[in-house]
Design a protein around this motif. Structure first.
Motif, PDB file in Angstrom:
ATOM      1  N   SER A 321       0.932  -1.345  -0.230  1.00  0.00           N
ATOM      2  CA  SER A 321      -0.015  -0.124  -0.040  1.00  0.00           C
ATOM      3  C   SER A 321       0.822   1.292  -0.195  1.00  0.00           C
ATOM      4  O   SER A 321       1.939   1.273   0.899  1.00  0.00           O
ATOM      5  CB  SER A 321      -0.917   0.079   1.188  1.00  0.00           C
ATOM      6  OG  SER A 321      -1.748  -1.108   1.368  1.00  0.00           O
ATOM      7  N   ASP A 324      -2.349   6.139   3.124  1.00  0.00           N
ATOM      8  CA  ASP A 324      -4.116   6.768   3.216  1.00  0.00           C
ATOM      9  C   ASP A 324      -3.645   8.296   3.700  1.00  0.00           C
ATOM     10  O   ASP A 324      -5.204   8.788   4.059  1.00  0.00           O
ATOM     11  CB  ASP A 324      -4.754   5.929   4.041  1.00  0.00           C
ATOM     12  CG  ASP A 324      -5.087   4.356   3.585  1.00  0.00           C
ATOM     13  OD1 ASP A 324      -4.779   4.378   2.560  1.00  0.00           O
ATOM     14  OD2 ASP A 324      -5.675   3.822   4.370  1.00  0.00           O
ATOM     15  N   GLY A 356      -1.243   2.663  -5.191  1.00  0.00           N
ATOM     16  CA  GLY A 356      -2.402   3.814  -4.757  1.00  0.00           C
ATOM     17  C   GLY A 356      -3.691   3.364  -4.833  1.00  0.00           C
ATOM     18  O   GLY A 356      -3.881   2.220  -4.992  1.00  0.00           O
ATOM     19  N   ALA A 357      -4.624   4.252  -4.869  1.00  0.00           N
ATOM     20  CA  ALA A 357      -6.281   3.937  -4.918  1.00  0.00           C
ATOM     21  C   ALA A 357      -7.053   4.854  -5.669  1.00  0.00           C
ATOM     22  O   ALA A 357      -6.745   5.893  -5.720  1.00  0.00           O
ATOM     23  CB  ALA A 357      -6.648   3.822  -3.351  1.00  0.00           C
ATOM     24  N   ALA A 397      -4.925   9.019  -1.087  1.00  0.00           N
ATOM     25  CA  ALA A 397      -3.840   7.858  -1.418  1.00  0.00           C
ATOM     26  C   ALA A 397      -2.533   8.602  -1.376  1.00  0.00           C
ATOM     27  O   ALA A 397      -2.375   9.775  -1.970  1.00  0.00           O
ATOM     28  CB  ALA A 397      -4.210   7.357  -2.656  1.00  0.00           C
ATOM     29  N   THR A 443      -2.230   1.353  -9.488  1.00  0.00           N
ATOM     30  CA  THR A 443      -3.540   1.935  -8.585  1.00  0.00           C
ATOM     31  C   THR A 443      -4.519   1.034  -8.923  1.00  0.00           C
ATOM     32  O   THR A 443      -4.436   0.276  -9.843  1.00  0.00           O
ATOM     33  CB  THR A 443      -3.761   3.267  -8.911  1.00  0.00           C
ATOM     34  OG1 THR A 443      -4.586   3.989  -7.813  1.00  0.00           O
ATOM     35  CG2 THR A 443      -4.472   3.604 -10.273  1.00  0.00           C
ATOM     36  N   GLY A 446     -10.200   1.799  -4.253  1.00  0.00           N
ATOM     37  CA  GLY A 446      -9.847   1.409  -2.798  1.00  0.00           C
ATOM     38  C   GLY A 446     -10.885   2.073  -1.965  1.00  0.00           C
ATOM     39  O   GLY A 446     -10.664   2.378  -1.074  1.00  0.00           O
ATOM     40  N   THR A 463      -5.862   2.281   0.629  1.00  0.00           N
ATOM     41  CA  THR A 463      -4.884   1.497   0.059  1.00  0.00           C
ATOM     42  C   THR A 463      -4.800  -0.092   0.343  1.00  0.00           C
ATOM     43  O   THR A 463      -4.016  -0.924  -0.316  1.00  0.00           O
ATOM     44  CB  THR A 463      -3.547   2.368  -0.084  1.00  0.00           C
ATOM     45  OG1 THR A 463      -3.084   2.583   1.257  1.00  0.00           O
ATOM     46  CG2 THR A 463      -3.761   3.259  -1.036  1.00  0.00           C
ATOM     47  N   SER A 466      -6.790  -1.754  -2.223  1.00  0.00           N
ATOM     48  CA  SER A 466      -6.092  -1.682  -3.300  1.00  0.00           C
ATOM     49  C   SER A 466      -5.064  -2.557  -3.488  1.00  0.00           C
ATOM     50  O   SER A 466      -4.452  -3.096  -4.692  1.00  0.00           O
ATOM     51  CB  SER A 466      -5.770  -0.260  -4.072  1.00  0.00           C
ATOM     52  OG  SER A 466      -4.965   0.443  -3.148  1.00  0.00           O
TER      53      SER A 466
END
Length: 559
Positions: A321, A324, A356-357, A397, A443, A446, A463, A466
């Motif tokens: 991840s 966040d 990332g997300a 993210a 990415t 998320g 994340t 994700s």
């Protein structure tokens, strides 16, 4: 939710009994690290004749381990102190002992164990050129309650975000995933730290049934599966959702990154893909581990990076991840100017794939649902992915540049230079390491990731969703490489960046978003606290999200 989880863990899940034997990990100084890096380049570059020819653990040890006389010196010291069960791994030594014995061996002052912690250790002066540091306890101070990428089970949005679930149905069409299952030749490992609580197998079975997947239990558990934690549940269920059919392991360690890597690398049987949803600021690793005897956060990061390099040489894919709390990170939630951006580790490591997300905007449309999850609860229908930031879902993210590398890794140097020279608004050069490793690499969605927890469906953000999703998707790529060409995916970044350069439709470019917000606010003077997304690679959403089917086809064209 996150604060309570860490307090409960500290009080009940991981408090040691004073006389209980606990594990100790001694890091010995390694040698020939540049040789390892050169070898990894040879075997991970998809255009190299050596591509895919990963090494065994003994081969790696033969390069990196310190001389035998140095290993013996440490073992003799331990034996002289009545430590009889030491496991010598060449560049690391592991043993267990009681608190009183460890306090004696490491000359820990009385205050170092008064709170049931082993802190402020020292080592014999003559061994200081041989021993880098010791990992035997981690700090559980108030800062560390945030070291986990804490997700929210009640997502917050500004109204333009699709709040329906990200089930397997939208995952399959968004990321061009076929209906085929992954064979058990691909093993996905969910790594948890600090004695984190676990998951309920019955919840996993319900989650798989809701996605019309066949039942697929976690077949190996290392370190125990005690209690239930939403993050562990999320990791297991989302990797299963994306990597349908892959063999899954759950690996829970009471400590931090170095000790996990030592145990994992020296295991005879290891999984192909590790997913980690943990991290903390690069320059604040001493918030977690005991930085005695000259250890610094930078030195700890450097050694853990070497351990990840060794895992990459064994053909292990590590997915992590990106955080966040945006580019400012959890150590700068209030947007202070002391250090505006704080890269997160291990999400900024050069030997992992950082994730990332994204979210999708609301689209007033529906699809004919075929799974119970989407039919009963509703699933997202759009494909317009945008990088997650505070204004849209209440968190941001992570992404940016690492602090300590002096040269951008070879596999991303061209796209990173392209980003920096693209004309996009950038922070002041004094605020980030433009010569470093840029992250994330990829990415994925998320937001509102569906899980069953104690028989109840709920949505979770982060994340930390994700990352296991991407781990599962890369499992599909790994499955194809192994079944068709008998090649391990291993260190995935060189292949991913090569494909991005040579295949226009292998990734969905995410061009909308930024990461100058945190989990609490967006920073004023925005570009000094983060980066903008743009066309092509950017340190907000990386290369974009995966088009798995097209990537698999391109691999066939390439090989």
């Amino acid at each position: 939710m996150g604060f309570l989880r860490f307090i409960v863990a500290a009080l009940f899940g991981i408090t040691h009994i004073y006389s209980q034997d606990i594990p100790v990990y001694i890091a010995l100084r390694q040698q020939n690290i540049p040789m390892l890096e050169d070898k990894l380049r040879q075997i991970s570059d998809p255009v190299s004749a050596e591509y895919g020819k990963y090494l065994s653990a003994p081969q790696i040890h033969s390069i990196v381990d310190p001389p035998h006389h140095e290993q013996r010196a440490v073992l003799t010291w331990l034996s002289d102190n009545n430590i009889q069960d030491a496991e010598n791994h060449g560049d690391a030594i592991r043993f267990s002992a009681s608190y009183p014995k460890l306090a004696h061996v490491f000359k820990i002052p009385e205050g170092g164990i008064s709170k049931n912690k082993l802190l402020d250790y020292s080592i014999p002066l003559e061994l200081s050129p041989i021993i880098e540091f010791v990992e035997m306890e981690i700090k559980r101070n108030p800062l560390n309650k945030n070291s986990r990428y804490i997700s929210r089970n009640r997502p917050v949005s500004n109204g333009d975000t699709d709040e329906r679930f990200f089930g397997r149905e939208p995952l399959m069409y968004m990321y061009n995933v076929s209906t085929e299952s992954i064979s058990h030749s691909v093993i996905g490992v969910l790594a948890e730290f600090q004695g984190n609580a676990g998951f309920l197998p019955a919840d996993l079975t319900m989650h798989q049934a809701s996605n019309n997947q066949s039942e697929n239990d976690v077949v190996k558990i290392v370190g125990g599966n005690v209690g239930i934690d939403i993050e562990s549940v999320l990791d297991v269920q989302m990797m299963s959702q994306a990597g349908n059919g892959m063999e899954m392991w759950f690996w829970d360690t009471p400590y931090w990154l170095f000790s996990f890597a030592v145990d994992y690398f020296n295991s005879q049987n290891i999984g192909n893909i590790i997913s980690m949803s943990w991290g903390w600021a690069e320059d604040s690793q001493c918030d977690i581990i005991d930085c005695s005897s000259g250890l610094t956060s930078e030195k700890y990061v450097e050694r853990v990076n070497t351990e990840f390099l060794k895992l990459a040489l064994r053909g292990v894919t590590i997915v992590v991840s990106s955080g966040d709390a945006g580019a400012p990170g959890r150590t700068n939630e209030q947007c202070g100017y002391g250090r505006p951006m704080n890269p997160v580790f291990p999400g900024s490591s050069p030997y992992i794939t950082s994730v990332g997300a994204t979210y999708v905007p609301y689209k007033n449309a529906t699809k004919n649902a075929t799974t119970p999850l989407c039919r009963d609860f509703g699933c997202i229908v759009g494909t317009d992915e945008r990088s997650i930031s505070f204004e849209h879902v209440g968190w941001t993210a992570g992404g940016g540049f690492d602090l300590y590398l002096n040269e951008t890794p070879w596999w991303q140097s061209d796209v990173v230079r392209g980003y920096l020279e693209s004309g996009v608004a950038l922070p002041s050069k004094s605020l980030y390491n433009s010569n470093g490793r840029a992250y994330p690499d990829l990415t994925a969605i998320g937001h509102n990731c569906p899980i069953y927890a104690q028989d109840e469906m709920q949505g979770v953000d982060g994340t930390s969703c994700s990352a296991p999703v991407t781990g599962g998707l890369l499992g599909l790529v790994s499955n194809h490489l192994w079944n068709r060409y008998h090649i391990k995916l291993g260190f995935a970044n060189p292949l991913l960046y090569y494909i991005h350069t040579n295949c226009e439709d292998c990734f969905r470019d995410v061009t909308v978003g930024h990461n100058w917000c945190t989990e609490q606010q967006c920073c004023d003077n925005a570009t000094n606290f983060g980066f903008n997304a743009t066309k092509g690679y950017d340190p907000v959403s990386g290369l974009g999200s995966l088009n798995v089917g097209r990537i698999v086809d391109f691999i066939d064209e390439m090989l």
